[in-house]
Design an enzyme around this catalytic site. Structure first.
Site, PDB file in Angstrom:
ATOM      1  N   ALA A 249      72.730 -51.627  71.639  1.00 28.13           N
ATOM      2  CA  ALA A 249      71.578 -50.709  71.686  1.00 28.13           C
ATOM      3  C   ALA A 249      70.261 -51.475  71.567  1.00 28.13           C
ATOM      4  CB  ALA A 249      71.693 -49.678  70.581  1.00 28.13           C
ATOM      5  N   LYS A 253      69.437 -55.816  76.978  1.00 25.97           N
ATOM      6  CA  LYS A 253      70.180 -57.022  77.372  1.00 25.97           C
ATOM      7  C   LYS A 253      71.441 -56.643  78.138  1.00 25.97           C
ATOM      8  CE  LYS A 253      68.342 -59.211  73.241  1.00 25.97           C
ATOM      9  NZ  LYS A 253      67.840 -57.954  72.649  1.00 25.97           N
ATOM     10  N   ASP A 271      78.108 -50.306  70.054  1.00 31.28           N
ATOM     11  CA  ASP A 271      77.088 -50.176  69.027  1.00 31.28           C
ATOM     12  C   ASP A 271      77.628 -49.270  67.932  1.00 31.28           C
ATOM     13  OD1 ASP A 271      74.081 -51.117  68.801  1.00 31.28           O
ATOM     14  OD2 ASP A 271      74.269 -49.207  67.757  1.00 31.28           O
ATOM     15  N   ASP A 317      74.083 -60.221  70.058  1.00 29.43           N
ATOM     16  CA  ASP A 317      72.669 -60.087  69.688  1.00 29.43           C
ATOM     17  C   ASP A 317      72.682 -59.409  68.317  1.00 29.43           C
ATOM     18  OD1 ASP A 317      69.849 -60.294  70.248  1.00 29.43           O
ATOM     19  OD2 ASP A 317      69.862 -58.118  70.446  1.00 29.43           O
ATOM     20  N   CYS A 369      66.320 -61.690  66.765  1.00 30.32           N
ATOM     21  CA  CYS A 369      64.858 -61.593  66.895  1.00 30.32           C
ATOM     22  C   CYS A 369      64.205 -61.941  65.559  1.00 30.32           C
ATOM     23  CB  CYS A 369      64.430 -60.217  67.391  1.00 30.32           C
ATOM     24  SG  CYS A 369      64.895 -58.845  66.323  1.00 30.32           S
TER      25      CYS A 369
END
Length: 417
Positions: A249, A253, A271, A317, A369
């Site tokens: 989510a 990507k 997710d 991620d 991130c």
């Protein structure tokens, strides 16, 4: 009206620790504000939170020893933000509106707010008289002291200063061209788009909110920061690959992987939350992606659901502290530092699952991130010590001020045959 909405959003954030972007978008969507008033409300909300510690430092001498309600304090903080940072807004308009907002609840509160703001205008900005460089930078840039010290220790003080200063600048309007529907060359024929600074598939938008354009609604572009756009190409999925996206989510990507694969092969995407899966579904539909199999489920348990070594490529991620996106989400700055301990354990569990599910000779990308080395380089170091048949193929870290993008870490790894 713009300031009324800004205050309501700020109070909701303060009371419920809500996400600023979601709360603000919800209020603006249901308002009748003009475009300029929506922009003003947005600037006040984000500017107040971005500069909160600095604004509290400016306010402190005027409220010392006084009992002040949280609503009145927020009115004062957002008003100080406007008086200090918004040159085009007349001082009298800021004060009149602040008094009006305060009087809605209490006539005395209006007088109190009026007196403080007029005193501030008479005295001017307070100089920061801190001699400790860490404390001074913390106040100047409104980053809690623990962030300043952590960044200074992991990098150096000058790098920490650049990161924190950059976090208080407006975010870029970056987007990714959806190559399933249009070429970048064709998109750039519209003068509202320009070349991005970093990503080959990236563009910058000059004219307001991209989400309101037909380009976005018709799936020709999608909103995605440039640093984030480097992750799918790093994994380099092929049209015949079976790919796992462990934490997909909102799908930026995932859909980029699909575009690179020309809608061929298969992407299995997970997710944890059902409501986030709906966001991914919406993005898949808008962008014309049809090679993704979506699941709501806990990615730390995936090795219980699939055979060992089944996926050609894996994207992890990972959930993280978000310290690379503080410009876009300034509320992240004020999260409790202890939350990172839980996140680090979660990242390690996810990596264990990725290792189990990756084919021999297969490749995976671990990305975050954040710019916290404990979640990035040190996490991968521990992973390699545990699984010695894994090796680093390529590793990148992007600090936010270098390309005016989000801060990101990404590491491509290969499993031995």
């Amino acid at each position: 009206m713009a300031r009324t909405i800004a205050l309501e959003v700020l109070i909701k954030y303060q009371n419920e620790q809500s996400y600023l972007n979601i709360t603000l978008n919800d209020y603006l969507e249901h308002s009748r504000l003009s475009r300029s008033d929506k922009d003003l409300a947005t600037r006040i909300v984000y500017g107040t939170i971005q500069n909160k510690l600095y604004l509290e430092y400016q306010l402190a001498p005027y409220v010392k020893g006084k009992k002040i309600k949280s609503r009145e304090k927020m009115i004062l903080l957002m008003s100080l933000y406007q008086l200090i940072f918004l040159d085009k807004v007349p001082d009298y308009a800021v004060i009149d509106e602040a008094v009006y907002l305060a009087k809605k609840r209490d006539n005395f509160a209006g007088k109190f707010v009026n007196a403080i703001l007029r005193n501030f205008l008479r005295n001017g900005k307070r100089e920061i008289d801190e001699t400790d460089q860490f404390k001074k930078l913390s106040i100047e840039t409104s980053h809690p002291l623990w962030i300043i010290k952590m960044l200074s220790k992991q990098y150096d003080f000058e790098t920490a200063r650049k990161i924190c200063q950059h976090n208080n600048t407006p975010p870029t309007r970056a987007a990714r061209v959806n190559t399933l529907k249009i070429t970048k060359t064709d998109l750039l024929k519209d003068e509202n788009f320009s070349e991005a600074n970093l990503s080959p598939d990236g563009v910058l938008y000059k004219a307001g909110n991209i989400a309101n354009t037909d380009y976005f609604k018709n799936g020709l572009v999608t909103i995605q920061d440039e640093s984030s756009q480097l992750i799918a190409p790093l994994l380099d999925p092929q049209e015949t690959d079976l790919v796992l996206d462990m934490c997909c989510a909102p799908g930026s990507k995932t859909t980029h992987l699909a575009a690179i694969m020309n809608n061929q092969g298969k992407i299995v995407a997970y997710d944890l939350f059902e409501h986030k899966i709906k966001l991914v579904k919406d993005n898949l539909k808008r962008l014309g992606v049809n090679n993704v199999e979506l699941h709501a489920g806990d990615a730390t348990l995936l090795k219980d659901h699939y055979p060992k070594a089944v996926f050609d490529k894996i994207l992890l991620d990972a959930p993280c502290s978000g310290l690379g996106v503080m410009k876009r989400k300034p509320e992240i700055k004020y999260h409790d530092s202890s939350a990172m301990d839980t996140i680090i354990l979660l990242q390690a569990k996810l990596l264990d699952n990725a290792y189990y599910l990756l084919k021999k000779g297969g490749r995976m990308v671990y990305s975050t991130c954040t710019i916290n080395k404990k979640e990035n380089e040190l996490m991968i170091k521990q992973f390699l010590e545990k699984y010695q048949d894994m090796k680093i193929v390529e590793e990148k870290k992007i600090l936010p001020y270098i390309y005016d993008s989000d801060g990101f870490y990404m590491c491509k790894l290969e499993k031995g045959k």
